[in-house]
Design an enzyme around this catalytic site. Sequence first.
Site, short mmCIF file in Angstrom:
data_model
loop_
_atom_site.label_atom_id
_atom_site.label_comp_id
_atom_site.label_asym_id
_atom_site.label_seq_id
_atom_site.Cartn_x
_atom_site.Cartn_y
_atom_site.Cartn_z
CG ASP A 142 7.85 6.04 1.02
OD1 ASP A 142 7.90 4.88 1.50
OD2 ASP A 142 6.85 6.78 1.16
CG ASN A 150 -3.63 1.12 -0.55
OD1 ASN A 150 -3.79 0.73 -1.71
ND2 ASN A 150 -2.50 0.94 0.11
CG HIS A 155 -5.67 -2.69 0.14
ND1 HIS A 155 -4.52 -2.14 0.65
CD2 HIS A 155 -6.58 -2.67 1.16
CE1 HIS A 155 -4.70 -1.80 1.92
NE2 HIS A 155 -5.95 -2.12 2.25
CG ASP A 159 -2.22 -4.58 -5.04
OD1 ASP A 159 -1.49 -4.04 -4.19
OD2 ASP A 159 -2.89 -5.61 -4.81
CD GLU A 185 3.81 2.81 1.31
OE1 GLU A 185 3.53 3.60 2.22
OE2 GLU A 185 3.47 1.61 1.33
#
Length: 279
Positions: A142, A150, A155, A159, A185
């Site tokens: 993770d 973000n 975002h 990405d 994630e």
Amino acid sequence: MSADEPEEEFSLYAHEQAVIRQAEAMLERLDEVADGVRQLARAYQDGYHESRRMVRISDRMQLDLHDANRTLSLQARELNTLNATLVKEIERREQLEQELRRIASVDELTGLHTRRHLLELGEHELKRMARHRRGLSVLLLDLDHFKRVNDAHGHVAGDRVLEHFGTLFRSALREDDVPGRFGGEEFMAVLPEIRLEAAAEVAERLRVRVAEAETQWKGEPLRVTVSIGVAEVAIDESLERAIARADRALYAAKRNGRNRVELAETELPGTTEQDVPDA
């Protein structure tokens, strides 16, 4: 001439009668010839009419054959066109099926396996492990504080970080390893024929590589770290249970400061929601 010989009788008319009889005989023969000629003429005429009839039939058959050939040629062209259309349709459907399979099996952003496909491949490796009695390990990962990326950069930047991480993730694994995006994630890898200690080394190599990497975004380097839980699948253990143990090890890494690798060597008690730190 002696007196005892009869005197030969001579008559002019007798000669003429002989000539007439000869003429009549000739006429009779001429009539016979004429009848033969007339029969021959009729036969010739009948043959001529029959020949003309056969020629007309032949002409009609040739026309019918020509029309049939033309129809067959048209049908052949139409069939070729239809076959070409069918071939293109089959190719289009095959491409569509391949695209659907790709969409179902590959995460578009990271290029890793999707969760569903990852679990399917994991079950396949679990069966291989059961047959050959070789090691099988699971990594659950993770990204630390990914929400901050973000929130701070948007975002799209997030990405970009995920895309870069996918590249780093694949580069740290072996060719036979199975990496995938587990959700958001969170990521997972199935490592065939590898025991816990070796899997931990793979996880540590990945952790260091991620910590040292930078993702460029609008001229600014973005950095993230990753927490990893490692579990070796036990004999007769389900993949789901092994993933759950790796998940508990992952949250232990989160609790212990993040950017670290934790091993799940034995069964641990379940983790409550209060025990799970902010990612």
